[in-house]
Design an enzyme around this catalytic site. Structure first.
Site, PDB file in Angstrom:
ATOM      1  N   ARG A 146      -5.371  -4.768 -14.027  1.00  0.00           N
ATOM      2  CA  ARG A 146      -5.311  -5.046 -12.597  1.00  0.00           C
ATOM      3  C   ARG A 146      -4.260  -6.052 -12.207  1.00  0.00           C
ATOM      4  O   ARG A 146      -3.391  -5.802 -11.387  1.00  0.00           O
ATOM      5  CB  ARG A 146      -6.643  -5.602 -12.136  1.00  0.00           C
ATOM      6  CG  ARG A 146      -7.533  -4.702 -11.427  1.00  0.00           C
ATOM      7  CD  ARG A 146      -7.445  -3.301 -11.873  1.00  0.00           C
ATOM      8  NE  ARG A 146      -8.536  -2.923 -12.731  1.00  0.00           N
ATOM      9  CZ  ARG A 146      -9.795  -2.906 -12.357  1.00  0.00           C
ATOM     10  NH1 ARG A 146     -10.151  -3.305 -11.181  1.00  0.00           N
ATOM     11  NH2 ARG A 146     -10.702  -2.493 -13.176  1.00  0.00           N
ATOM     12  N   THR A 147      -4.392  -7.240 -12.779  1.00  0.00           N
ATOM     13  CA  THR A 147      -3.530  -8.334 -12.350  1.00  0.00           C
ATOM     14  C   THR A 147      -2.074  -7.980 -12.628  1.00  0.00           C
ATOM     15  O   THR A 147      -1.183  -8.216 -11.810  1.00  0.00           O
ATOM     16  CB  THR A 147      -3.941  -9.628 -13.071  1.00  0.00           C
ATOM     17  OG1 THR A 147      -5.315  -9.846 -12.834  1.00  0.00           O
ATOM     18  CG2 THR A 147      -3.163 -10.823 -12.571  1.00  0.00           C
TER      19      THR A 147
END
Ligand SMILES: [Zn+2]
Lengths: 304, 152
Positions: free
Chosen positions: A53-54
């Site tokens: 995600r990040t």
């Protein structure tokens, strides 16, 4: 903003936070206006721990500003595997990029790395320490749905090791928020975060039971309790079960309660909550791109 | 040996550190990086009766004047210490230790997952709080038994 590096939310004033959120709002309203803003910029990605995600969110952010990424790739295939120190790695990699984003399993790694580089370094998670960009997107989401002042916020789950919790709790001291911390006894806020809240004059209201505080909350921030924090599976199951929510339980909450989660979730928020107006966690995740664009824009502008 | 004798027993030049809490003299030497290998003449009195502290330690280091900044780190484990700089058998200067705002390279972080305890070239740094110290890197606060965290 006067900061070259973003390692902790403690370094951000209310003014700093609002400036980034305002810019994120401008970006979200008209992303194309920012599309060629940093055309030649390269963002170095150093993820010493797996993250999807990040990392994707930062990649999307720099690309939507017209820039590109240079990625160290997984640790298995890098020189880190051969025993290179972090201090050496970042000193080499800063020559390849205009800014760095780093996630590392050790607490304090981002602070240390930032002392060895001249390009802006952004902490994307240092062990159980801090995760300031998650907090910025959390605050953006809260501001969009409930406004940032005069709120009663409940933060629940693994408060001891949860870096998103530490960053958020410290950042909220800049706003008139009443913070409630809901967790099992063994996963309460660590001493250093309690110290900071105390120094900022925030009272620390702790609960082991969500039900006693749920009706007064405007925001409920849920985090995952990991199995590894418990000596055995049965103890984990017994404890973690106490900190799961579903639509039925939320019927006792205010109608406009905002439920958030840094994601990924496992079973701490039942799928039936997704269908309610409380659920803001997917919106929250989407906000990562404009907020990270705003932060990168600010830091890269400062470099120019 | 009486307190009086220990405190003033003649050294020609050097530093006398008095009013160290009983039993902490070796930690004081460790903090100051004095291990005897560089040849200084060092005398230690341990658990000497004291009106102020009950039992105290006294350390005398000959032919070396310790600087105020070197001595200020002692305040972490010996807040009541007094420092006498001796020149020509006379007390030339008298100081109290003051709490520094930060100490570096003296203590090891108690957090095993802190980057400073990894194999990195970084020097440990701690902010000094009213009670205890705080790692500048990982934010861990150490309050109890600082002496156990002295890097040797
Ligand atoms: Zn540390």
């Amino acid at each position: 903003m006067r900061h070259d590096h973003i390692t902790s939310t403690k370094q951000l004033s209310r003014g700093d936070i609002e400036a980034i959120l305002d810019r994120a709002g401008e970006i979200a309203a008209d992303p194309l206006r920012f599309a060629d803003r940093h055309e030649d910029a390269l963002l170095g990605l150093l993820f010493f721990e797996p993250s999807t995600r990040t990392k994707m969110s930062f990649s999307a952010a720099i690309k939507r500003l017209g820039g590109d990424i240079v990625d160290m790739g997984p640790v298995d295939s890098s020189s880190v595997k051969k025993g290179e120190s972090l201090a050496d790695t970042v000193r080499v990699v800063e020559g390849y990029a205009d800014a760095l984003v780093m996630r590392h399993p050790s607490e304090g790694s981002a602070q240390m790395a930032s002392e060895y580089v001249d390009v802006p370094l952004i902490n994307a998670g240092d062990g159980a320490g801090q995760h300031p960009t998650q907090t910025l997107l959390d605050l953006y989401t809260i501001r969009e749905s409930a406004g940032l002042d005069g709120l009663t916020v409940g933060i629940m789950g693994d408060l001891k090791y949860g870096r998103t919790v530490h960053s958020l709790a410290q950042a909220l001291t800049n706003f008139e928020a009443s913070q409630h911390f809901i967790s099992p006894e063994s996963l309460k806020l660590p001493r250093n975060v309690r110290y900071d809240l105390h120094e900022e004059g925030s009272s620390i209201k702790e609960h082991t039971d969500l039900q006693e505080i749920l009706p007064s909350l405007d925001v409920l921030y849920v985090t995952r309790i990991q199995k590894e924090r418990f000596p055995d599976e049965s103890e984990y199951r017994a404890v973690a079960g106490e900190y799961q929510i579903d639509a039925d339980l939320l019927s006792a909450a205010k109608d406009d309660l905002t439920v958030m989660h840094p994601l990924p979730r496992v079973d701490e928020i039942a799928y039936d909550v997704d269908e309610t107006d409380h659920a803001q966690y997917f919106e929250q995740a989407h906000n990562g791109v404009p907020v990270r664009m705003a932060l990168l824009d600010t830091l890269l502008e400062g470099q120019a | 040996m009486t307190d009086r004798e220990l405190r003033v027993s003649k050294i020609e030049n050097g530093t006398v550190i008095d009013h160290i809490p009983g039993g902490q003299a070796l930690n004081v030497l460790a903090i100051l990086g004095i291990d005897g290998m560089s040849g200084e003449v060092v005398s230690i009195g341990m658990n000497v009766p004291s009106d102020r502290l009950g039992r105290k330690d006294v350390v005398k280091v000959e032919d070396r004047e310790l600087s105020q900044s070197e001595l200020d780190v002692l305040s972490l484990i010996a807040p009541a210490a007094t420092i006498n700089i001796i020149r020509g058998y006379e007390v030339a200067e008298k100081h109290l230790v003051e709490r520094p705002s930060e100490v570096s390279g003296i203590l090891q972080c108690s957090n095993h997952n802190c980057i400073t305890v990894d194999n990195e070239p970084v020097t440990s740094r701690f902010e000094v709080l009213d009670e205890g110290v705080r790692c500048v890197y990982c934010d861990t606060i150490i309050r109890d038994d600082l002496a156990a965290h002295i890097l040797v």
